[in-house]
Design a protein around this motif. Structure first.
Motif, mmCIF file in Angstrom:
data_model
loop_
_atom_site.group_PDB
_atom_site.id
_atom_site.type_symbol
_atom_site.label_atom_id
_atom_site.label_comp_id
_atom_site.label_asym_id
_atom_site.label_seq_id
_atom_site.Cartn_x
_atom_site.Cartn_y
_atom_site.Cartn_z
ATOM 1 N N ARG A 9 0.720 -1.042 0.034
ATOM 2 C CA ARG A 9 -0.147 0.118 0.049
ATOM 3 C C ARG A 9 0.778 1.315 -0.047
ATOM 4 N NH1 ARG A 9 -5.054 0.620 1.345
ATOM 5 N NH2 ARG A 9 -4.742 2.451 0.034
ATOM 6 N N TYR A 35 -2.178 1.718 -14.038
ATOM 7 C CA TYR A 35 -2.556 3.196 -14.088
ATOM 8 C C TYR A 35 -1.540 3.886 -13.007
ATOM 9 C CZ TYR A 35 -6.752 2.111 -16.982
ATOM 10 O OH TYR A 35 -7.419 1.913 -17.827
ATOM 11 N N GLN A 37 -1.951 7.674 -10.900
ATOM 12 C CA GLN A 37 -3.080 8.728 -10.839
ATOM 13 C C GLN A 37 -2.451 9.937 -10.162
ATOM 14 O OE1 GLN A 37 -6.443 7.861 -8.025
ATOM 15 N NE2 GLN A 37 -7.706 9.205 -9.317
ATOM 16 N N LEU A 43 -6.258 9.669 -14.188
ATOM 17 C CA LEU A 43 -5.600 8.473 -14.301
ATOM 18 C C LEU A 43 -4.962 8.165 -15.612
ATOM 19 C CD1 LEU A 43 -8.042 7.616 -12.155
ATOM 20 C CD2 LEU A 43 -7.468 5.302 -12.903
ATOM 21 N N LEU A 45 -2.837 5.750 -18.218
ATOM 22 C CA LEU A 45 -2.526 4.178 -18.407
ATOM 23 C C LEU A 45 -1.037 3.947 -18.785
ATOM 24 C CD1 LEU A 45 -3.385 1.353 -18.721
ATOM 25 C CD2 LEU A 45 -3.800 1.860 -21.029
ATOM 26 N N PHE A 48 -0.794 -2.272 -20.386
ATOM 27 C CA PHE A 48 -1.571 -3.233 -20.132
ATOM 28 C C PHE A 48 -1.242 -4.662 -20.760
ATOM 29 C CE2 PHE A 48 -4.357 -3.624 -23.847
ATOM 30 C CZ PHE A 48 -3.952 -2.559 -24.723
ATOM 31 N N MET A 88 0.447 7.615 -7.097
ATOM 32 C CA MET A 88 -0.528 6.672 -6.550
ATOM 33 C C MET A 88 -0.538 5.607 -7.890
ATOM 34 S SD MET A 88 -3.053 5.365 -4.706
ATOM 35 C CE MET A 88 -4.889 5.286 -4.421
ATOM 36 N N LEU A 90 -2.198 2.363 -9.754
ATOM 37 C CA LEU A 90 -3.490 1.534 -9.522
ATOM 38 C C LEU A 90 -3.473 0.285 -10.403
ATOM 39 C CD1 LEU A 90 -6.129 4.530 -9.438
ATOM 40 C CD2 LEU A 90 -5.628 2.634 -7.379
ATOM 41 N N ILE A 102 -13.851 -2.427 -15.996
ATOM 42 C CA ILE A 102 -12.677 -2.598 -15.144
ATOM 43 C C ILE A 102 -12.646 -2.588 -13.591
ATOM 44 C CG2 ILE A 102 -10.608 -1.384 -14.588
ATOM 45 C CD1 ILE A 102 -10.284 -0.637 -17.408
ATOM 46 N N TYR A 103 -11.931 -3.541 -12.754
ATOM 47 C CA TYR A 103 -12.050 -3.687 -11.406
ATOM 48 C C TYR A 103 -10.527 -2.971 -11.019
ATOM 49 C CZ TYR A 103 -16.458 -5.917 -12.237
ATOM 50 O OH TYR A 103 -17.861 -6.194 -12.445
ATOM 51 N N PHE A 104 -10.731 -2.229 -9.834
ATOM 52 C CA PHE A 104 -9.258 -1.878 -9.331
ATOM 53 C C PHE A 104 -8.836 -2.312 -8.089
ATOM 54 C CE2 PHE A 104 -8.482 1.734 -12.109
ATOM 55 C CZ PHE A 104 -9.386 1.992 -12.614
ATOM 56 N N GLY A 105 -7.718 -2.429 -7.705
ATOM 57 C CA GLY A 105 -7.119 -2.692 -6.644
ATOM 58 C C GLY A 105 -7.086 -1.395 -5.746
ATOM 59 N N GLU A 106 -6.741 -1.585 -4.416
ATOM 60 C CA GLU A 106 -6.616 -0.326 -3.570
ATOM 61 C C GLU A 106 -5.528 0.473 -3.670
ATOM 62 O OE1 GLU A 106 -8.542 -2.211 0.658
ATOM 63 O OE2 GLU A 106 -6.608 -2.684 0.191
ATOM 64 N N GLY A 107 -4.808 0.413 -4.668
ATOM 65 C CA GLY A 107 -3.767 1.360 -4.781
ATOM 66 C C GLY A 107 -2.477 1.153 -3.978
ATOM 67 N N TRP A 109 0.826 3.659 -2.962
ATOM 68 C CA TRP A 109 1.383 4.928 -2.736
ATOM 69 C C TRP A 109 3.012 4.679 -2.818
ATOM 70 C CZ3 TRP A 109 -1.094 9.780 -3.098
ATOM 71 C CH2 TRP A 109 -2.485 9.616 -3.061
#
Lengths: 113, 111
Positions: A9, A35, A37, A43, A45, A48, A88, A90, A102-107, A109
């Motif tokens: 994280r 990605y 941010q 965001l 890219l 991928f 950040m 992602l 699209i489903y994201f993780g928590e990121g 930092w």
């Protein structure tokens, strides 16, 4: 439930260090994304992947590389971290068809000092 | 450059008020997603709209996809402090993997 997990994280690295950001998804998704941010830039890219060992550059690939040896895992590599890579990060995944969500993780930092 | 423009960029309202966020493009999208992101977290999916003219409701949130599939809106009824966050629209223009994200709307709901 959809699950995208980013291994770290919060990270602090020194300029010039090699940095690995790991991402795992448990949904058997073919597509995976990285990605970054940043305030005011939204965001963007980086890379991928649409299959194992397949990758394609996104909008800002410079200074980054990726690895996808297994379907569920997509790694982002900063070969020599620089301060302008403080951000950040992602990870995300999706099914292969273009209309899929699209489903994201928590990121993660990352601070480069 | 293909863009998804959101408006407004910032919105600060009192609890109980209604609001609408807009997401516009000159490109046609096969689908549009709406996400909410809280500080320090990844975006969380709220809804996916696929069909032109489609309306979806999620409790106090109503999402609409434009007939031409170039725009979308999010309407929140009786906003609550828990609605505070960054709202993002996103989608793949045409037939592509490369999702485009909107510029974002930062909402703050005051108690």
């Amino acid at each position: 439930d959809v699950k995208v997990t980013q291994s770290s994280r919060y990270l602090v690295k020194r300029t010039g260090e090699k940095v690995f950001l790991e991402c795992v998804q448990d949904m058997d998704h073919e597509n995976m994304f990285w990605y970054r941010q940043d305030p005011g830039l939204g965001l963007r890219l980086i890379y991928f992947s649409y299959d194992v060992k397949m990758k394609e550059k996104g909008d800002i690939p410079e200074g980054y590389s990726v690895s996808r040896e297994k379907k569920e895992r997509f790694s982002l590599i900063l070969e020599s971290a620089s301060t302008n890579q403080t951000s950040m990060y992602l990870c995300a995944s999706s099914l292969p068809d273009s209309g899929n969500t699209i489903y994201f993780g928590e990121g993660s930092w990352l601070t480069v000092v | 450059t293909q863009l998804l423009e959101q408006s407004p960029q910032f919105l600060s309202i009192q609890e109980g008020e209604n609001l609408t966020v807009y997401c516009n493009s000159s490109s046609v999208f096969s689908s549009l997603q709406w996400y909410r992101q809280e500080p320090g977290e990844g975006p969380v999916l709220l809804v996916t709209v696929v069909t032109g003219g489609e309306v979806k409701k999620l409790k106090r949130l109503t999402f609409q996809f434009g007939d031409a599939r170039k725009d979308s809106s999010l309407h929140i009824t009786a906003a609550q402090p828990g609605d505070t966050g960054l709202y993002l629209c996103a989608g793949p223009p045409g037939r592509t993997y490369k999702y485009i994200f909107g510029t974002g709307t930062r909402l703050k709901v005051l108690a």
